[in-house]
Design a protein around this motif. Structure first.
Motif, PDB file in Angstrom:
ATOM      1  N   SER A 288       0.852  -1.184   0.000  1.00 53.18           N
ATOM      2  CA  SER A 288       0.000   0.000   0.000  1.00 53.18           C
ATOM      3  C   SER A 288       0.888   1.233   0.000  1.00 53.18           C
ATOM      4  O   SER A 288       2.115   1.140   0.081  1.00 53.18           O
ATOM      5  N   ALA A 289       0.249   2.400  -0.056  1.00 54.31           N
ATOM      6  CA  ALA A 289       1.012   3.651   0.036  1.00 54.31           C
ATOM      7  C   ALA A 289       1.731   3.729   1.372  1.00 54.31           C
ATOM      8  O   ALA A 289       2.832   4.275   1.472  1.00 54.31           O
ATOM      9  N   ASN A 330       4.914   1.385 -11.686  1.00 55.46           N
ATOM     10  CA  ASN A 330       3.679   2.155 -11.832  1.00 55.46           C
ATOM     11  C   ASN A 330       2.519   1.577 -11.052  1.00 55.46           C
ATOM     12  O   ASN A 330       1.366   1.811 -11.390  1.00 55.46           O
ATOM     13  N   ALA A 331       2.815   0.823  -9.995  1.00 59.88           N
ATOM     14  CA  ALA A 331       1.753   0.224  -9.188  1.00 59.88           C
ATOM     15  C   ALA A 331       0.913   1.306  -8.521  1.00 59.88           C
ATOM     16  O   ALA A 331       1.371   2.432  -8.287  1.00 59.88           O
ATOM     17  N   ARG A 332      -0.314   0.945  -8.199  1.00 61.40           N
ATOM     18  CA  ARG A 332      -1.270   1.916  -7.660  1.00 61.40           C
ATOM     19  C   ARG A 332      -0.753   2.607  -6.404  1.00 61.40           C
ATOM     20  O   ARG A 332      -0.933   3.819  -6.235  1.00 61.40           O
ATOM     21  N   GLU A 333      -0.101   1.835  -5.511  1.00 61.44           N
ATOM     22  CA  GLU A 333       0.332   2.412  -4.234  1.00 61.44           C
ATOM     23  C   GLU A 333       1.422   3.464  -4.413  1.00 61.44           C
ATOM     24  O   GLU A 333       1.703   4.238  -3.496  1.00 61.44           O
ATOM     25  N   ARG A 335       1.354   5.698  -6.980  1.00 63.49           N
ATOM     26  CA  ARG A 335       0.839   6.791  -7.799  1.00 63.49           C
ATOM     27  C   ARG A 335      -0.050   7.767  -7.029  1.00 63.49           C
ATOM     28  O   ARG A 335      -0.657   8.635  -7.621  1.00 63.49           O
ATOM     29  N   GLY A 336      -0.119   7.634  -5.722  1.00 63.13           N
ATOM     30  CA  GLY A 336      -1.006   8.481  -4.938  1.00 63.13           C
ATOM     31  C   GLY A 336      -0.419   9.857  -4.664  1.00 63.13           C
ATOM     32  O   GLY A 336       0.762  10.121  -4.883  1.00 63.13           O
ATOM     33  N   VAL A 355       4.370   0.894 -17.249  1.00 65.84           N
ATOM     34  CA  VAL A 355       3.938  -0.487 -17.124  1.00 65.84           C
ATOM     35  C   VAL A 355       4.518  -1.329 -18.260  1.00 65.84           C
ATOM     36  O   VAL A 355       4.459  -0.959 -19.430  1.00 65.84           O
TER      37      VAL A 355
END
Length: 635
Positions: A288-289, A330-333, A335-336, A355
């Motif tokens: 996670s972030a 470029n994982a979601r965590e 890019r926040g 990606v």
């Protein structure tokens, strides 16, 4: 105007420092974790550990300028552009060995369109904090009293014109952009901004995104994306750091029954130049972030307190410091907004890998592979897959707990740092030492600035949520929070839009949602904001979500906090009862244990933030009786 506390400590030859109540002068950098120093009074020469070194007691920094701290959530893009441009301009004067050079200062002052004294104030402000925010408009210069030099309307026109007129394929010139901005301001009966002010706004290249808009994707790739197998800008320790997560290939057991609870996740940071592991974060929670933030703050800060907490005294981990460039996928965590804002503040250039386009060497992937290979020697290893595992009973052989695995990893990296690395031809620790202290053929970069603002740094690298402050306090995920420090901000108006309420940034650790962290502009510090109903138990965000799901199934409204948390406690009891029988229950109980340890550690890591005076109920709920709410309604 409040003087900001010293945020960094530079430890180099001739620097004044203190240790254990005595003042010293640094004579030389003896090793990566030792300095040779002379006591100011007696002249005695001693070796001091870096972890024991503090700012001088009796001699205050004379180059420290008053700097007004501010809530970073209120900083506009235009102001950040100005601060970053100022940082670029004074870069030649920030070297640790720099001596006053009026000729260089005059050249920079002429380029910036300011006085020489202003340039020296900028240098002083940045060296005092190592924070880009110290160079924000009217916050690192005298006068202004915190008021913007340009109106919000003019700033809006500048930002919009840059986005729609300059950052386009038409590639309009700077001169035409200045003319367009001044034309729009004239039509709107607004003061015309100076041409140099607009040039400063445009001076920030905005990196890859601006080149992509003006020149196209191919040009942006050629200019910003490293070629596969090579790493530019990795010539020194901390110049380039890569970070990533992986699930460890070993089954661990719970603390109570010593039975399987599956595998743990690890987040690692590697310094590309030296190959040292700069930071790590072990967790039972999925990436996670928060995982990324914990690993980055661990990489930046010294490791002494953490090692003592683990009970490890036989080895050290002398690798720390703020990185220049941070590479991640470029994982979601990754890019926040949290990482973006935190990296901006600490002057870290954040690069996200496209990606499925690994155009640079996979140093972090190889480090994670090295760790995985080392774990194959442990009982409970899952190996690389079914073929390599064969008939081996990973769960049946598992014997190591979470805390034991964490200690094993520390000792593993102690060996890794001292073994020859084929990619660099020496040990990572030797490469780190040479990069800092130098060799016969190449001077070292010196020790990185040691961050003293540990509390603020840890909080900045926590996820945040923006909310308005209402009469009842703050509502996040159907849970109310309140502290008296919020009173002045109840129903505060937006500074630029009168019809809108102002949103504030509240940082939160997902492992413990019982506390929010709020920067109060009046007191100029972070405060812990607890549950409004302090009788509610601490919980993780994952437990709360599961309780909300069960509440929905039973028809219980989410605004009934007592009932929701009663369900949460009920779930915990069920998991404890089932822990001996099921793997998932044991893992849930162990996660709860790790989250409780994290809560205890925060009291040590954030002492001045968490130790706040209790507050009364907010005005809107005086007379509120939390015990009057029934815990569950089964009808």
């Amino acid at each position: 105007m409040r003087k900001q506390e010293r945020a960094v400590l530079w430890i180099n030859k001739g620097a004044l420092i203190s240790s254990h109540g005595r003042d010293y002068v640094v004579l030389s950098l003896a090793d990566v974790n030792l300095v040779l120093a002379k006591e100011v009074g007696s002249g005695e020469k001693v070796l001091l550990k870096i972890g024991d070194v503090e700012p001088p007691r009796a001699i205050k920094s004379r180059d420290a300028e008053p700097i007004v701290e501010r809530d970073l959530s209120t900083v506009s893009t235009a102001d950040w552009t100005v601060a970053e441009e100022r940082k670029r301009l004074i870069e030649p004067m920030l070297n640790k060995d720099y001596r006053r050079n009026d000729a260089l200062g005059v050249r920079i002052a002429n380029e910036a369109g300011v006085s020489l004294a202003t340039i020296y104030r900028w240098v002083s402000a940045y060296r005092h904090t190592e924070l880009v925010s110290s160079l924000l408009p009217n916050y690192a210069e005298r006068g202004g009293k915190g008021k913007a030099r340009l109106s919000a309307e003019v700033e809006t026109i500048i930002a919009r014109t840059i986005d729609t007129f300059y950052d386009v394929e038409q590639k309009n010139t700077i001169a035409s952009t200045i003319q367009e901005i001044r034309r729009l301001c004239f039509n709107a009966n607004l003061p015309l901004p100076a041409a140099n002010t607009i040039r400063i706004r445009l001076g920030k290249t905005n990196g890859r995104e601006r080149v992509k808009k003006r020149e196209g994707e191919a040009k942006a790739h050629d200019q910003f994306d490293p070629i596969k197998g090579t790493i530019p800008d990795a010539d020194w320790p901390l110049s380039l750091v890569q970070i990533d997560h992986t699930v460890l290939p070993v089954i661990i057991v719970d603390d109570i029954y010593r039975k399987s609870i599956r595998r743990a996740w690890i987040t690692l940071a590697i310094d590309v130049h030296t190959r040292v592991c700069l930071g790590m974060y072990l967790s039972l929670d999925a990436p996670s972030a928060m995982s990324a933030g914990m690993c980055i703050s661990h990489a930046i800060l010294m490791k002494d307190k953490w090692l003592n907490r683990l009970g490890i005294t036989t080895t050290d981990w002398p690798c720390w410091g703020t990185m220049g460039i941070l590479h991640m996928d470029n994982a979601r965590e990754f890019r926040g907004d949290m990482l973006k804002f935190a990296c901006n503040e600490y002057d870290i250039d954040l690069h996200l890998r496209p990606v499925k386009k690994p155009r640079y060497g996979g140093h972090i992937e190889r480090l994670m592979g090295t760790v995985s290979e080392g774990l194959k020697t442990l009982k409970g290893s899952t190996f690389s897959g079914p073929d390599e595992k064969g008939t081996y009973d990973s769960e049946g052989n598992a014997c190591m707990t979470f805390s034991e695995l964490e200690k094993w990893l520390v000792l593993f990296f102690a060996r890794y740092h001292r073994n020859i690395h084929k990619g660099i031809g020496t040990t990572p620790l030797t490469k780190w030492r040479e990069g800092l202290l130098g060799t016969k053929d190449k001077p070292g970069r010196g020790y990185p600035a040691r961050r003293l603002d540990e509390e603020s740094l840890r909080i900045h690298f926590m996820p945040f949520i923006e909310r308005t402050v209402q009469n009842y306090g703050v509502l996040i995920d159907d849970v109310h929070y309140y502290h008296d420090v919020l009173r002045p901000w109840i129903n505060a108006e937006h500074p630029e839009f009168e019809k809108h309420k102002r949103k504030f940034r509240f940082h939160r650790d997902p492992r413990d949602i019982s506390t929010l962290y709020f920067f109060d502009e009046i007191a100029q510090r972070f405060f812990a904001i607890p549950y409004r109903d302090v009788s509610l138990p601490p919980a993780s965000i994952w437990e709360l979500r599961e309780a909300h799901r069960k509440a929905d199934e039973r028809g219980i409204t989410r605004d009934n906090e007592k009932a929701t948390f009663a369900l949460l406690n009920e779930q915990r009891e069920l998991e404890k009862d089932a822990a001996e029988k099921t793997k998932s229950a044991r893992r849930a109980v162990q996660r709860l244990t790790q989250h409780e340890l994290a809560r205890q550690q925060k009291k040590e890591d954030l002492p001045t933030v968490t130790q706040t005076a209790p507050s009364e109920f907010p005005p809107a709920i005086r007379g509120y009786d939390p015990d009057a709410v029934k815990p569950l309604d089964d009808d």
